[in-house]
Design a protein around this motif. Structure first.
Motif, PDB file in Angstrom:
ATOM      1  N   SER A 133      -2.891  -7.300  -0.064  1.00 62.49           N
ATOM      2  CA  SER A 133      -3.940  -6.295   0.010  1.00 62.49           C
ATOM      3  C   SER A 133      -4.557  -6.321   1.399  1.00 62.49           C
ATOM      4  CB  SER A 133      -5.013  -6.538  -1.064  1.00 62.49           C
ATOM      5  OG  SER A 133      -5.883  -5.426  -1.171  1.00 62.49           O
ATOM      6  N   THR A 134      -5.475  -5.413   1.625  1.00 60.33           N
ATOM      7  CA  THR A 134      -6.164  -5.362   2.907  1.00 60.33           C
ATOM      8  C   THR A 134      -7.016  -6.613   3.100  1.00 60.33           C
ATOM      9  OG1 THR A 134      -7.813  -4.113   4.178  1.00 60.33           O
ATOM     10  CG2 THR A 134      -7.943  -3.957   1.800  1.00 60.33           C
TER      11      THR A 134
ATOM     12  N   THR B 249      -3.911   5.260  -4.827  1.00 65.59           N
ATOM     13  CA  THR B 249      -4.432   4.199  -5.675  1.00 65.59           C
ATOM     14  C   THR B 249      -5.140   3.153  -4.828  1.00 65.59           C
ATOM     15  OG1 THR B 249      -2.287   3.097  -5.563  1.00 65.59           O
ATOM     16  CG2 THR B 249      -2.707   4.515  -7.464  1.00 65.59           C
ATOM     17  N   ARG B 250      -6.118   2.508  -5.415  1.00 67.68           N
ATOM     18  CA  ARG B 250      -6.933   1.559  -4.657  1.00 67.68           C
ATOM     19  C   ARG B 250      -6.136   0.295  -4.327  1.00 67.68           C
ATOM     20  NH1 ARG B 250     -11.465  -0.697  -8.954  1.00 67.68           N
ATOM     21  NH2 ARG B 250     -10.164  -2.252 -10.012  1.00 67.68           N
TER      22      ARG B 250
ATOM     23  N   PRO C 242       4.913  15.771   5.877  1.00 68.31           N
ATOM     24  CA  PRO C 242       3.507  15.496   5.537  1.00 68.31           C
ATOM     25  C   PRO C 242       3.406  14.564   4.340  1.00 68.31           C
ATOM     26  CG  PRO C 242       4.118  17.700   4.833  1.00 68.31           C
ATOM     27  CD  PRO C 242       5.275  17.175   5.623  1.00 68.31           C
ATOM     28  N   VAL C 243       2.378  13.726   4.328  1.00 70.40           N
ATOM     29  CA  VAL C 243       2.135  12.834   3.201  1.00 70.40           C
ATOM     30  C   VAL C 243       1.661  13.632   1.988  1.00 70.40           C
ATOM     31  CG1 VAL C 243       0.619  10.981   2.354  1.00 70.40           C
ATOM     32  CG2 VAL C 243       1.670  10.815   4.620  1.00 70.40           C
ATOM     33  N   ARG C 244       0.789  14.584   2.210  1.00 72.00           N
ATOM     34  CA  ARG C 244       0.247  15.384   1.111  1.00 72.00           C
ATOM     35  C   ARG C 244       1.251  16.449   0.676  1.00 72.00           C
ATOM     36  NH1 ARG C 244      -5.221  15.017   0.043  1.00 72.00           N
ATOM     37  NH2 ARG C 244      -6.396  13.664   1.433  1.00 72.00           N
TER      38      ARG C 244
ATOM     39  N   TYR D 174       0.838  -1.199   0.000  1.00 76.59           N
ATOM     40  CA  TYR D 174       0.000   0.000   0.000  1.00 76.59           C
ATOM     41  C   TYR D 174       0.875   1.252   0.000  1.00 76.59           C
ATOM     42  CZ  TYR D 174      -4.512   2.326   0.857  1.00 76.59           C
ATOM     43  OH  TYR D 174      -5.653   3.076   0.729  1.00 76.59           O
ATOM     44  N   LYS D 175       0.250   2.374  -0.273  1.00 76.13           N
ATOM     45  CA  LYS D 175       0.969   3.647  -0.283  1.00 76.13           C
ATOM     46  C   LYS D 175       1.551   3.983   1.074  1.00 76.13           C
ATOM     47  CE  LYS D 175       0.042   8.617  -1.039  1.00 76.13           C
ATOM     48  NZ  LYS D 175      -0.974   9.595  -1.509  1.00 76.13           N
ATOM     49  N   PHE D 176       0.859   3.609   2.143  1.00 74.94           N
ATOM     50  CA  PHE D 176       1.284   3.957   3.492  1.00 74.94           C
ATOM     51  C   PHE D 176       2.047   2.793   4.120  1.00 74.94           C
ATOM     52  CE2 PHE D 176      -2.981   6.276   3.272  1.00 74.94           C
ATOM     53  CZ  PHE D 176      -2.398   7.385   2.680  1.00 74.94           C
ATOM     54  N   HIS D 177       3.054   3.122   4.930  1.00 69.53           N
ATOM     55  CA  HIS D 177       3.876   2.118   5.596  1.00 69.53           C
ATOM     56  C   HIS D 177       4.068   2.521   7.055  1.00 69.53           C
ATOM     57  CE1 HIS D 177       4.819   0.380   1.641  1.00 69.53           C
ATOM     58  NE2 HIS D 177       4.933   1.635   1.233  1.00 69.53           N
ATOM     59  N   ALA D 178       4.265   1.532   7.897  1.00 71.23           N
ATOM     60  CA  ALA D 178       4.388   1.802   9.325  1.00 71.23           C
ATOM     61  C   ALA D 178       5.301   0.781   9.980  1.00 71.23           C
ATOM     62  CB  ALA D 178       3.012   1.771   9.988  1.00 71.23           C
TER      63      ALA D 178
END
Length: 399
Positions: free
Chosen positions: A304-305, A336-337, A232-234, A195-199
């Protein structure tokens, strides 16, 4: 948003409880839950015995927590409309007899009033004391355990249960005996790793909420780590459209790109809400009587989720296997989805989990899957698959 079929009024037939949720209207009567009582012939009548629920809900979990023979409820709150990521009210409802429910959250479970943005919950006896604990999780939430201490349901220490660092975007939990030792373990569906986000624990994904531009509305800032610096992400364009002061403070894109998060938003960052996600992997929690051992699911389950989970012995070897599925198509335009999931069967090899290929399993679910359930069909066990804005699908399990 959620439902449960159980005998609410103790007359021997199954009734239906429905959780109301969404974000279309402000908190209030629009989110009143509903209980439909069955007359024994499949005719349902709406009951007036459900306490007031004014928060946008997500899930209902059923158990007899007071041991009086009838079934009680935990009702999870999902969000506060127009105030993301504020935590809504959740409720503990005691069945006082014949399907009449009483809100006992304040007196028996005050720590459950606002545990977070709950998406999933279940009751199960984790430590063998014959009393069921409540396990819940959600968006920006750790996996939390609530245990009865006398007459009160108390939140347990995450370190004691070895659940520290599990803050994530959890979607679903399913209890089952993964290791065959007689107690219940948990498989938990999360955002995944593709996914776009990582943690991670060292570099958590963050959200800040405050009225940064003092215009009377809440602003959201998503933050990530770029090396050792929080940013920031945005980008500048989207950020200044939301908060015009950024354009004046950073007239060039280069100046914005070189600024730290603190330099952009200042001390207002620490005055509002800050939440973190430290784990996006879907995992298995092995119950070791009073604590959990976390096992990450194989890579194929992280594509995916994960929104739906089924546990069953699919290859008839005496061990419980796992089937997971899910995607998330309706993301905002910059993200993106999540659509790489096709469903996955994980075979239990005792000390490991083996992902079957699509050719081996015959399972192919590239849809916006929201849940999966095993049902008894005329031809034997079948999988019922629900997807967002799509048809229901029924899959037969062949031996």
């Amino acid at each position: 948003m959620g439902s449960a079929i159980f005998d609410a009024d103790g007359d021997g037939d199954l009734d239906l409880y429905v959780v109301s949720g969404g974000s279309e209207v402000p908190e209030g009567a629009g989110y009143q839950d509903r209980l439909y009582l069955n007359d024994g012939s499949g005719n349902f009548t709406r009951s007036k015995s459900v306490p007031s629920t004014t928060s946008s809900g997500s899930i209902v979990a059923v158990t007899d927590f007071d041991g009086d023979g009838d079934l009680d409820l935990f009702r999870g709150g999902r969000l506060v409309p127009d105030q993301y990521p504020f935590a809504p009210r959740s409720f503990l409802f005691e069945n006082t007899g014949k399907g009449n429910f009483k809100d006992v959250t304040e007196t028996k479970a005050s720590e459950l009033k606002s545990p977070g943005m709950v998406t999933t919950a279940c009751w199960l006896d984790l430590d063998g004391d014959k009393k069921e604990e409540l396990v819940l999780a959600g968006e920006w939430m750790s996996i939390q355990v609530f245990k009865w201490e006398g007459s009160e349901l108390k939140k347990q220490d995450a370190l004691k249960w070895e659940l520290h660092g599990t803050e994530g975007w959890w979607n679903v939990m399913l209890p089952f005996d993964a290791d065959g030792d007689g107690d219940m373990d948990l498989v938990c569906g999360n955002l995944g790793l593709n996914y776009k986000f990582h943690a991670s624990s060292e570099k958590p994904f963050q959200v800040y909420c405050n009225d940064f531009d003092t215009n009377g509305t809440w602003d959201i800032v998503l933050a990530k780590y770029q090396g050792e610096m929080r940013v920031p992400v945005r980008g500048k364009q989207c950020s200044q459209e939301q908060m015009p002061f950024i354009q004046k403070k950073f007239p060039s894109y280069n100046a914005f790109a070189e600024a730290k998060l603190e330099e952009i938003y200042g001390e207002e960052l620490e005055k509002g809400i800050r939440l973190e996600a430290r784990m996006f992997e879907s995992v298995l929690l092995i119950n070791e009587t009073g604590k959990f051992k976390i096992q990450k699911l194989p890579a194929q389950a992280q594509f995916s989720t994960v929104q739906g989970i089924v546990a069953r012995d699919f290859n008839n070897d005496g061990k419980q296997d796992i089937l997971v599925a899910g995607n998330f198509f309706h993301t905002e335009v910059e993200t993106t989805r999540a659509d790489a999931g096709t469903g996955c069967v994980l075979l239990n090899r005792g000390d490991s989990w083996q992902a079957m290929s699509v050719q081996e399993s015959g399972l192919y679910l590239p849809y916006d899957v929201r849940d999966i359930r095993l049902v008894d069909g005329l031809a034997g066990p079948q999988l019922l698959v629900s997807s967002n804005h799509d048809q229901l699908r029924l899959l037969s399990l062949e031996k």
